[in-house]
Scaffold this motif. Sequence first.
Motif, PDB file in Angstrom:
ATOM      1  N   ASP A 108       0.843  -1.143  -0.035  1.00 12.43           N
ATOM      2  CA  ASP A 108       0.045   0.056   0.166  1.00 12.43           C
ATOM      3  C   ASP A 108       0.954   1.180  -0.021  1.00 12.43           C
ATOM      4  OD1 ASP A 108       0.953  -0.552   2.492  1.00 12.43           O
ATOM      5  OD2 ASP A 108      -1.134  -0.747   3.629  1.00 12.43           O
ATOM      6  N   ASN A 109       0.739   2.247  -0.929  1.00 11.58           N
ATOM      7  CA  ASN A 109       1.550   3.145  -1.397  1.00 11.58           C
ATOM      8  C   ASN A 109       1.730   3.966   0.037  1.00 11.58           C
ATOM      9  OD1 ASN A 109       3.808   4.305  -2.530  1.00 11.58           O
ATOM     10  ND2 ASN A 109       2.308   5.596  -3.565  1.00 11.58           N
ATOM     11  N   ILE A 110       1.552   3.738   1.402  1.00 13.06           N
ATOM     12  CA  ILE A 110       1.718   4.614   2.145  1.00 13.06           C
ATOM     13  C   ILE A 110       3.207   4.909   2.542  1.00 13.06           C
ATOM     14  CG2 ILE A 110       1.356   4.960   4.750  1.00 13.06           C
ATOM     15  CD1 ILE A 110      -0.699   2.795   4.624  1.00 13.06           C
ATOM     16  N   GLY A 111       3.810   3.932   2.282  1.00 19.16           N
ATOM     17  CA  GLY A 111       5.579   3.742   2.422  1.00 19.16           C
ATOM     18  C   GLY A 111       6.167   4.566   1.205  1.00 19.16           C
ATOM     19  N   LYS A 112       5.451   4.956   0.056  1.00 22.82           N
ATOM     20  CA  LYS A 112       6.063   5.467  -1.114  1.00 22.82           C
ATOM     21  C   LYS A 112       7.156   4.810  -1.657  1.00 22.82           C
ATOM     22  CE  LYS A 112       5.348   9.940   1.477  1.00 22.82           C
ATOM     23  NZ  LYS A 112       6.063  10.888   2.010  1.00 22.82           N
TER      24      LYS A 112
ATOM     25  N   VAL B 291       5.259   4.119  13.759  1.00 17.81           N
ATOM     26  CA  VAL B 291       3.973   4.702  14.269  1.00 17.81           C
ATOM     27  C   VAL B 291       3.470   5.629  12.841  1.00 17.81           C
ATOM     28  CG1 VAL B 291       2.461   5.963  15.561  1.00 17.81           C
ATOM     29  CG2 VAL B 291       3.954   4.509  16.533  1.00 17.81           C
ATOM     30  N   LEU B 292       2.507   5.372  12.275  1.00 18.36           N
ATOM     31  CA  LEU B 292       1.990   6.133  11.250  1.00 18.36           C
ATOM     32  C   LEU B 292       1.143   7.367  11.567  1.00 18.36           C
ATOM     33  CD1 LEU B 292       0.835   3.829   8.195  1.00 18.36           C
ATOM     34  CD2 LEU B 292       2.611   5.617   8.045  1.00 18.36           C
ATOM     35  N   SER B 293       0.035   7.070  12.631  1.00 16.69           N
ATOM     36  CA  SER B 293      -0.726   8.068  13.135  1.00 16.69           C
ATOM     37  C   SER B 293      -1.141   7.744  14.240  1.00 16.69           C
ATOM     38  CB  SER B 293      -1.764   8.179  12.159  1.00 16.69           C
ATOM     39  OG  SER B 293      -2.937   7.171  12.176  1.00 16.69           O
TER      40      SER B 293
ATOM     41  N   ALA C 191      17.297  -4.436   9.188  1.00 12.76           N
ATOM     42  CA  ALA C 191      16.100  -3.472   8.613  1.00 12.76           C
ATOM     43  C   ALA C 191      16.574  -1.856   8.773  1.00 12.76           C
ATOM     44  CB  ALA C 191      14.939  -3.420   9.532  1.00 12.76           C
ATOM     45  N   PHE C 192      15.903  -1.181   7.863  1.00 15.88           N
ATOM     46  CA  PHE C 192      16.042  -0.037   7.730  1.00 15.88           C
ATOM     47  C   PHE C 192      15.396   0.840   8.787  1.00 15.88           C
ATOM     48  CE2 PHE C 192      16.921  -0.907   2.969  1.00 15.88           C
ATOM     49  CZ  PHE C 192      18.269  -1.199   3.309  1.00 15.88           C
ATOM     50  N   PRO C 193      15.981   2.219   9.191  1.00 14.20           N
ATOM     51  CA  PRO C 193      15.370   2.998  10.317  1.00 14.20           C
ATOM     52  C   PRO C 193      13.939   3.415   9.576  1.00 14.20           C
ATOM     53  CG  PRO C 193      17.148   4.005   9.558  1.00 14.20           C
ATOM     54  CD  PRO C 193      17.291   2.526   8.892  1.00 14.20           C
ATOM     55  N   PHE C 194      12.932   3.586  10.556  1.00 22.29           N
ATOM     56  CA  PHE C 194      11.575   3.957   9.956  1.00 22.29           C
ATOM     57  C   PHE C 194      11.908   5.815  10.203  1.00 22.29           C
ATOM     58  CE2 PHE C 194       7.434   5.398  10.877  1.00 22.29           C
ATOM     59  CZ  PHE C 194       6.506   4.918  10.034  1.00 22.29           C
ATOM     60  N   ARG C 195      11.525   6.462   9.347  1.00 24.65           N
ATOM     61  CA  ARG C 195      11.521   7.989   9.645  1.00 24.65           C
ATOM     62  C   ARG C 195      10.087   8.457   9.348  1.00 24.65           C
ATOM     63  NH1 ARG C 195      14.850   7.879  12.809  1.00 24.65           N
ATOM     64  NH2 ARG C 195      16.907   7.314  12.608  1.00 24.65           N
ATOM     65  N   SER C 196       9.422   9.508   9.821  1.00 23.91           N
ATOM     66  CA  SER C 196       8.354   9.777   9.332  1.00 23.91           C
ATOM     67  C   SER C 196       8.697  10.772   8.109  1.00 23.91           C
ATOM     68  CB  SER C 196       7.639  10.534  10.245  1.00 23.91           C
ATOM     69  OG  SER C 196       8.390  11.655  10.495  1.00 23.91           O
ATOM     70  N   ILE C 197       7.492  11.119   7.429  1.00 25.74           N
ATOM     71  CA  ILE C 197       7.797  11.545   5.814  1.00 25.74           C
ATOM     72  C   ILE C 197       8.824  10.918   5.086  1.00 25.74           C
ATOM     73  CG2 ILE C 197       7.033  13.906   6.651  1.00 25.74           C
ATOM     74  CD1 ILE C 197       9.926  14.840   5.636  1.00 25.74           C
ATOM     75  N   LEU C 198       9.589  10.233   5.332  1.00 26.25           N
ATOM     76  CA  LEU C 198      10.773   9.548   4.350  1.00 26.25           C
ATOM     77  C   LEU C 198      10.212   8.084   4.176  1.00 26.25           C
ATOM     78  CD1 LEU C 198      14.270  10.103   5.513  1.00 26.25           C
ATOM     79  CD2 LEU C 198      13.196  11.103   3.427  1.00 26.25           C
TER      80      LEU C 198
ATOM     81  N   GLY D  50      15.803  20.535  12.226  1.00 22.84           N
ATOM     82  CA  GLY D  50      14.971  19.496  12.496  1.00 22.84           C
ATOM     83  C   GLY D  50      14.681  18.205  11.369  1.00 22.84           C
ATOM     84  N   ASN D  51      15.534  18.201  10.385  1.00 22.56           N
ATOM     85  CA  ASN D  51      15.215  17.159   9.561  1.00 22.56           C
ATOM     86  C   ASN D  51      15.893  15.905   9.882  1.00 22.56           C
ATOM     87  OD1 ASN D  51      13.511  17.639   6.855  1.00 22.56           O
ATOM     88  ND2 ASN D  51      14.522  19.434   7.509  1.00 22.56           N
ATOM     89  N   PRO D  52      15.503  14.739   9.535  1.00 22.36           N
ATOM     90  CA  PRO D  52      16.200  13.446   9.989  1.00 22.36           C
ATOM     91  C   PRO D  52      17.589  13.858   9.394  1.00 22.36           C
ATOM     92  CG  PRO D  52      14.366  13.222   8.500  1.00 22.36           C
ATOM     93  CD  PRO D  52      14.231  14.359   8.882  1.00 22.36           C
ATOM     94  N   ALA D  53      18.646  13.347  10.314  1.00 22.49           N
ATOM     95  CA  ALA D  53      19.978  13.448   9.779  1.00 22.49           C
ATOM     96  C   ALA D  53      20.624  12.357   9.239  1.00 22.49           C
ATOM     97  CB  ALA D  53      20.763  14.029  10.831  1.00 22.49           C
ATOM     98  N   LEU D  54      21.546  12.500   8.406  1.00 21.69           N
ATOM     99  CA  LEU D  54      22.227  11.259   7.903  1.00 21.69           C
ATOM    100  C   LEU D  54      23.400  10.906   8.718  1.00 21.69           C
ATOM    101  CD1 LEU D  54      21.880  11.221   4.015  1.00 21.69           C
ATOM    102  CD2 LEU D  54      21.111   9.564   5.558  1.00 21.69           C
ATOM    103  N   GLY D  55      23.955  12.113   9.261  1.00 23.57           N
ATOM    104  CA  GLY D  55      25.116  11.854   9.965  1.00 23.57           C
ATOM    105  C   GLY D  55      24.625  11.207  11.248  1.00 23.57           C
ATOM    106  N   GLY D  56      25.734  10.879  12.068  1.00 25.79           N
ATOM    107  CA  GLY D  56      25.491  10.252  13.498  1.00 25.79           C
ATOM    108  C   GLY D  56      24.744   9.131  13.499  1.00 25.79           C
TER     109      GLY D  56
END
Lengths: 66, 356, 215
Positions: free
Chosen positions: A26-30, B34-36, B158-165, B305-311
């Motif tokens: 589902d494209n939530i994850g883009k 967490v999405l919402s 697993a890759f880290p989960f970042r909101s908006i990314l 305040g954006n998710p950083a790639l460093g550190g």
Amino acid sequence: MKNKLIAIVSFCFIHMSLFGATDHYDNIGKIYAVVAVVAITLLGIAAFLFYLERRINSLEKQLEDE
Amino acid sequence: MQKLLLQSWWKLLGIIIMLYVLIAGFIVPLKPGVLSIEPLEIECGSSAILHISAYNSHFNEVKKLKAYLKIDSINQIEAADIRVLNRKELDIVFDIPSHLPDTSKTSERATLVILDVDQGFLITPSAIAITQSEPSNYPFYGQWNDEIDSFSGHWSFAFPFRSILYETIRNTFFHVAIWFAMFVLLIVGLIYSVKYLYGRQLNHDAVAASFTHVAVVFGLLGVATGSVWAKNTWGVYWTNDPKLNMSVVALMIYLAYSILRSSIAGDDRRAQVSAAFNIFAFAAMIPLIFIIPRMTSSLHPGNGGNPALGGEDLDHTLRLIFYPAIIGLTLLGTWISTLLYRIRKIQLKIIDRSLN
Amino acid sequence: MLNSIITLLKYNINVEYRRYAQLGGVVLFSWIVCYLIYRVHPGMDVMEFGYVYWIFLMILCVNICLRIESHHGSAEHLFLYQHSEPNNVLVAKIVFNAMYIFILGFLFYIFFIIYFSSAIIFHLEFLLVLIVGSISLSASMSFVSAINSYAGGQNTLLSILALPLLIPVILILKSLTDEIFLNENIEYLKYLTLISISFITGALSLILFPFVWKE
């Protein structure tokens, strides 16, 4: 049509996700943004290879002309 | 050098690395996140039910779940009850104490921490606003002093989960790596420009031109992919961002370099002038890279305040694929550049022959 | 060396003086542009002044450098080139261009004061920015315009080559201008940055110019 295409593409990814990712499709994850980025990269490199081929063609022509 | 150029092991290595990057970059899953959360605002003294929907989670299969609301490192409370609705959804009940730890404030943002024994922590920073209707000046002790279970957790691939990314964090291996590869190719081009000015061998100029040409193509791809990524995370194709502007100006300079090359007649003259311009342009880019980005804030990782790639954010799992991606793309770029170089060399030979 | 530079500088000024009609043309051009801006957007504020001023000066700068190179190849010019060191020629060019840009920038500033007197007033410190700015603009431009003259000396090519290189300088100048006109605290580090940029570009052009010089 577009939805079907997306469904087919995502089906491939479900099968690729061996490690237990479940929400790819589902494209939530883009995930399609990633697919688009990879496609652009590969197509761009391919286009450059075609450009190289054209240059080689012109070289061959030059050699034939001599 | 000439021998290395014709060997094929490094070309194969590049392809294998890129294959690894593509496969691993796609099949390694994202950590749950967490999405919402609903509601986003709760009041002191009430018993609040938070409805959580998550991504990539398996709440129904987890043996033990715990949840916390955390205001700072000392003040936190544990959930009174957790109801698992399905794989992705949870209801968490919190009994909020009657006052905030800092009683003079009207509201405070709390971080939601969900501890899932199988998958680790799901942390949503500053997710929920806790309001306090009657601020007072009396200090308030106790009640905010539950302890978070220490959980070492197993390392999951697993890759880290970042909101908006979300899943687009995988673009790091393609978009960011292609910029790095571009800079490597540009530096090789620069070195050969310097070599040309000292040795006056047209071959060196051909190397410089080829590497710069491929670097420009990589740069264009970097802009295009970055644009797609930006549309999917920030909602626009183009932002006024110093990192973006810096790389675009670098790209403009090198596009100008190729136009300069094509507008000068005479091989020696062209080689001289373009080598000089290459060196000059690279030096003029230094303030662009080191000074301008520090003068303004950036949307890119590590700023504002954006998710950083460093550190901590470029975590081990990302690194395992990101660094090979840079090497792989650089090798691929080098391969294509050497092909272009050989074409140029043949061209030079043909011109030589027709002159004699 | 200093004598030689001064002779070359005098020569450049002489040539320019003899073509005073063209110098008048540039002044008229900047007057017309300023008037046009006034007609299109009379209520311009200080923030917008920063953009318009520096971008226009950047374009003017391309024109100026192009005109210096346009008599490249004349008999007199060739004679001069045969009797002087390449670096002296370049230094003379940088100094001359910096003076030229400063004078035109000053004139342009006065036009702005006349037309937008409610928003823009005379600041002595802006002249300092203008001096530092014209030096760093000319340090980057002079070498590139010399390169451009080898490639046929077209206007567009010089713009393509030079404008991206000037972007960092223009950004710093713009933020300095804002700080001056809005009476904010001025970061003196920015002056230092500009000076170091012009030092880097100037030194590099001195190193590289002999390589592209007469062959």
